[in-house]
Design a protein around this motif. Structure first.
Motif, short mmCIF file in Angstrom:
data_model
loop_
_atom_site.label_atom_id
_atom_site.label_comp_id
_atom_site.label_asym_id
_atom_site.label_seq_id
_atom_site.Cartn_x
_atom_site.Cartn_y
_atom_site.Cartn_z
N GLU A 11 0.82 -1.21 0.00
CA GLU A 11 0.00 0.00 0.00
C GLU A 11 0.86 1.26 0.00
N ASP A 12 2.07 1.15 0.54
CA ASP A 12 2.97 2.31 0.62
C ASP A 12 3.79 2.51 -0.65
N GLY A 13 3.57 1.65 -1.66
CA GLY A 13 4.29 1.77 -2.92
C GLY A 13 5.56 0.95 -2.98
N TYR A 14 6.01 0.44 -1.85
CA TYR A 14 7.18 -0.44 -1.83
C TYR A 14 6.80 -1.83 -2.33
N TYR A 15 7.76 -2.55 -2.84
CA TYR A 15 7.55 -3.93 -3.25
C TYR A 15 8.00 -4.84 -2.12
N VAL A 16 7.16 -5.80 -1.77
CA VAL A 16 7.45 -6.76 -0.72
C VAL A 16 7.66 -8.12 -1.38
N SER A 27 11.73 -9.54 2.31
CA SER A 27 12.46 -8.30 2.09
C SER A 27 11.56 -7.34 1.33
N GLN A 28 12.09 -6.16 1.04
CA GLN A 28 11.33 -5.16 0.30
C GLN A 28 12.27 -4.22 -0.41
N GLY A 29 11.70 -3.40 -1.27
CA GLY A 29 12.48 -2.39 -1.97
C GLY A 29 11.57 -1.34 -2.57
N ARG A 30 12.15 -0.19 -2.89
CA ARG A 30 11.36 0.90 -3.49
C ARG A 30 10.92 0.57 -4.90
N LYS A 37 16.81 -7.58 -5.70
CA LYS A 37 18.21 -7.55 -5.26
C LYS A 37 18.27 -7.83 -3.76
N ASN A 38 17.39 -7.18 -3.01
CA ASN A 38 17.37 -7.33 -1.55
C ASN A 38 16.98 -8.74 -1.12
N ILE A 39 16.04 -9.36 -1.84
CA ILE A 39 15.63 -10.71 -1.44
C ILE A 39 16.74 -11.71 -1.74
N LYS A 40 17.50 -11.46 -2.78
CA LYS A 40 18.64 -12.35 -3.08
C LYS A 40 19.62 -12.32 -1.90
#
Length: 68
Positions: A11-16, A27-30, A37-40
């Motif tokens: 809901e905040d626009g970030y990807y989970v 993980s998450q990222g903008r 990349k972060n989940i890796k």
């Protein structure tokens, strides 16, 4: 290794991103790319900790041979 991940826009626009086969690995990222990349990185750390725990268990274990 290959893992299937679930990528959702929050809901905040970030990807989970979650990894169903690794409970608690999230993980998450903008952006989509940053989240992947972060989940890796999260998967690599998760597996590292898992390996350390397995080694600790094996050090306390006794190996016994059973004939059937």
């Amino acid at each position: 290794m290959k893992f299937k991940v679930i990528l959702e826009e929050g809901e905040d626009g970030y990807y989970v991103v979650t990894v169903p086969s690794l409970p608690g690995c999230i993980s998450q990222g903008r952006t989509r790319e940053e989240a992947l990349k972060n989940i890796k990185e999260a998967i690599e750390l998760y597996l590292e900790v898992l390996q350390e725990k397995e080694l600790e268990k094996m050090q306390k274990a006794e190996v016994v041979e059973v004939v059937v």
